[in-house]
Design an enzyme around this catalytic site. Structure first.
Site, PDB file in Angstrom:
ATOM      1  N   ASP A 240       0.861  -1.172   0.000  1.00 42.36           N
ATOM      2  CA  ASP A 240       0.000   0.000   0.000  1.00 42.36           C
ATOM      3  C   ASP A 240       0.906   1.233   0.000  1.00 42.36           C
ATOM      4  O   ASP A 240       2.089   1.167   0.346  1.00 42.36           O
ATOM      5  CB  ASP A 240      -0.942  -0.005   1.206  1.00 42.36           C
ATOM      6  CG  ASP A 240      -2.239   0.739   0.914  1.00 42.36           C
ATOM      7  OD1 ASP A 240      -2.247   1.589   0.004  1.00 42.36           O
ATOM      8  OD2 ASP A 240      -3.245   0.487   1.594  1.00 42.36           O
ATOM      9  N   GLU A 445     -17.420   9.599   5.402  1.00 44.79           N
ATOM     10  CA  GLU A 445     -16.941   8.231   5.612  1.00 44.79           C
ATOM     11  C   GLU A 445     -16.077   7.854   4.422  1.00 44.79           C
ATOM     12  O   GLU A 445     -16.481   7.998   3.276  1.00 44.79           O
ATOM     13  CB  GLU A 445     -18.107   7.248   5.780  1.00 44.79           C
ATOM     14  CG  GLU A 445     -19.117   7.262   4.637  1.00 44.79           C
ATOM     15  CD  GLU A 445     -20.189   6.198   4.787  1.00 44.79           C
ATOM     16  OE1 GLU A 445     -20.064   5.310   5.645  1.00 44.79           O
ATOM     17  OE2 GLU A 445     -21.170   6.267   4.013  1.00 44.79           O
TER      18      GLU A 445
END
Length: 696
Positions: A240, A445
């Protein structure tokens, strides 16, 4: 190109590179090596629900919505369109010599982490809380993305984030997941294992966090012992973005960049998103890594580039162009996926809408483009908001009134700005029905940094509907006009109060560019709703364990011991289905479940058959029946469907505390219905599940 031929060509090419050239190819921004005819290549591309961040594309619903369809064929069709558009854009960009970020063929999707806690901001990128549903949807997506041509893979799909990664966002760069072997294998690894064996994804991305103290992007235990040796993964691993630097900056496992880079590559992470692998030359000089290890990593990376046909004059996908991007057919598919994703949670008979002359569309998400797109999205050339869909869909003699009514979260409106709270009540008085579009948005979110309006680094601190929306809803209730509540969000909200006082409730997710038209298709009855919840809707924050606790105890429908507001797998239809018979036959490697059910209504409908299983004798430690099979079927009004579902025995396995899987001993009860066999689902749906028992 066959795998062995691609590997041979990669070996021959890499053998001509210097050590420095090889190391540079392990960065996501790989430079050109002109003397070898190797163009620059950026490995970073996004395709979560459409080609992302690369300009024009068809934008489909966010993955949590696509999971709500429980439709594997539809999922594969969507992924095929995404890969068509991705190849088309690659062809066009590369023909102009453009090889920038988001213009390649190696896609960092899908996200198959388990949505274990509804507060996690990135949960809407996933396929929900159930390993089986997640695994099956992932297989369909990967197959559609990578294509089925043996001589040339269409794209690379990347499973992420390996492993046990689902919040909290705010401390993810230094967070350690403490998890037992049972939960690790039974929940967090299950979909990775299933998808790797079934669909052979080209790539896996490591997570930011550590697991039991070992960094996900630099752990031999995770990347070699489990991922390659146990799960049989044969592709390449990418970190990542920035995760390798996290190893020394936040996890404090290594001293600096050279040590972190060496640890990651030695453990099996071939590709670095970020700049940590710039430290490989120092690591080599320090004796921390060998040139042979570097060479093998680079061979693996070039093997996949050969398999994608990057160095060949022709391939099966060379004719794809911008003529294949954002086409009318692709838009229709986006609309179909959105309509099938919407979940009808309550209906007192007001839906489908009939005989209304004035509709008031009210709420902060009614005319909001952001909520159509979710995150990691592309840019559509057409945006159909919820308001647009109603305005476009109603008959000419029906009037549609609109006002926002309130902000999505802000309590007070500055006195110099428009305040439409009172107007919302006035419009409601004029209407026959109110469509109240509430919920969240991707700024509240999402991933850390993207959800900049979140109070918790992208996560939610509460499941409650934000106060301004709740106050507006309560005021609308007092007007006395029927309210159809449309919740637009990427996660479960505790809709207490809203549920009781609404005539109908629809969960619309983040529905993609055609979301408004899809919504009106459902509200009007043009499409019979058939979505099912891929997550549990809890009643209260008090139902949730500590967010940082990765134990599955009392989490998700499989382990939750309370009473949910809306259970996993639940959703209503305008039709009614009666399950009549079930039998289950042992066929060696699998089971065959034969079913008969009838559409006992006067409307054609689509039913999501769900089969749950529970070991009855040997102490099955999963306390609730768990999903082991599902299938969407279309059944005309009054018709009987007879058919069979194959259930792999892998679906039935239970895991002990040592992480070992085995089939339950003794009787296994199989339940069949359009929902779970729990009391809440049966009460809400108004139907019972049928069951049979089998001894394996």
């Amino acid at each position: 190109m066959k795998r062995q031929e691609a590997k041979k060509r990669a070996q021959q090419l890499v053998a001509q590179m210097t050590l420095g050239e090889k190391m540079a190819q392990m960065l996501n921004e790989a430079p050109a090596i002109e003397r070898l005819g190797i163009p620059a290549y950026n490995w970073w591309n996004e395709g979560l629900h459409g080609v992302g961040r690369a300009g024009l594309s068809t934008v489909f619903p966010q993955p949590i919505g696509m999971a709500a369809t429980f439709d594997l064929d539809l999922m594969k069709r969507v992924a095929t369109v995404i890969s068509d558009e991705a190849r088309a854009k690659y062809n066009e960009f590369s023909s102009h010599g453009s090889r920038d970020i988001y213009q390649g063929l190696t896609y960092w999707s899908p996200n198959i982490n388990i949505f274990r806690d509804p507060r996690w901001g990135r949960g809407h990128e996933t396929y929900g809380e159930d390993p089986v549903l997640t695994g099956e949807m992932a297989v369909a997506f990967v197959q559609g993305m990578q294509g089925e041509q043996e001589d040339c893979r269409k794209l690379d799909a990347t499973l992420k984030h390996f492993v046990a990664h689902s919040g909290p966002e705010g401390c993810r760069h230094g967070f350690n997941v403490s998890v037992g072997k049972k939960d690790l294998y039974e929940t967090y690894l299950w979909a990775f294992d299933y998808c790797i064996k079934k669909a052979k994804p080209a790539s896996v991305m490591g997570a930011y966090n550590t697991v039991n103290g070992e960094p996900c992007c630099a752990s031999k235990w995770l990347l070699q012992d489990i991922l390659r040796d146990e799960l049989g993964f044969e592709g390449y691993v990418v970190s990542d973005c920035g995760a390798i630097c996290d190893i020394h900056d936040f996890h404090h496992i290594t001293e600096g960049k050279p040590q972190s880079a060496a640890l990651a590559v030695n453990s099996g992470c071939e590709l670095n998103c970020g700049d940590a692998y710039q430290g490989l030359i120092v690591a080599y000089e320090m004796g921390l890594i060998s040139e042979e290890t570097i060479t093998q990593a680079v061979i693996r990376l070039f093997q996949t580039r050969f398999e994608l046909g990057m160095f060949d004059d022709s391939n099966p996908w060379e004719a794809l162009s911008y003529d294949d991007v954002a086409t009318p057919a692709n838009k229709r598919l986006s609309r179909e996926m959105a309509a099938r994703s919407m979940v009808l949670l309550k209906n007192n008979g007001i839906l489908p809408l009939k005989g209304v002359k004035t509709i008031a569309v009210i709420g902060p998400n009614a005319n909001n483009r952001d909520v159509l797109l979710g995150n990691y999205n592309g840019t559509p050339d057409q945006w159909i908001t919820m308001l647009d869909g109603v305005q476009r869909g109603v008959p000419e003699d029906v009037r549609v009134l609109y006002t926002k009514g309130c902000d999505i979260v802000s309590q007070e409106t500055p006195k110099w700005e428009e305040n439409t709270f009172q107007e919302a009540l006035i419009l409601a008085e004029k209407a026959d029905v109110v469509i109240f579009c509430c919920g969240l948005n991707p700024r509240l979110e999402g991933e850390e940094g993207d959800a900049f309006n979140s109070d918790a680094g992208g996560d939610k601190i509460s499941l409650e509907l934000p106060d301004p929306q709740m106050k507006l809803f309560q005021a609308l209730v007092k007007v006395g006009v029927p309210i159809v509540t449309v919740c637009v969000s990427g996660s479960a909200l505790a809709l207490n109060g809203v549920e009781e006082q609404s005539a109908a409730v629809v969960q619309a997710w983040y529905p993609g560019e055609q979301g408004g038209d899809a919504l009106y298709d459902v509200l009007s009855g043009k499409i019979n709703p058939s979505g099912r919840l891929p997550v549990t809707f809890y009643r209260s924050d008090d139902d949730l364990p500590d967010f940082c606790d990765y134990s599955m105890k009392n989490r998700t429908y499989r382990y939750f011991q309370g009473e949910p507001l809306y259970p996993f797998g639940y959703g209503l239809s305008y039709s009614r289905f009666c399950y009549q018979t079930i039998s289950v036959e042992d066929q060696g490697e699998s089971l065959l479940a034969r079913l008969q059910l009838e559409n006992i209504s006067d409307l054609d409908g689509s039913e999501v058959i769900q089969i749950y299983a529970r070991g009855m004798e040997d102490g099955d430690e999963v306390p609730n029946p768990r999903l082991v099979g599902f299938q969407r079927v279309d059944i005309p009004a009054g018709a009987i469907w007879r058919g069979a579902l194959t259930i792999e025995k892998k679906m039935l396995q239970v895991v002990d505390e040592e992480g070992k899987s085995h089939l339950p001993v003794g009787r296994i009860r199989f339940y069949a219905g359009g929902h779970q066999p729990d009391a809440v689902s049966c009460r809400l749906a108004g139907t019972e599940c049928i069951y049979t028992e089998v001894v394996l």
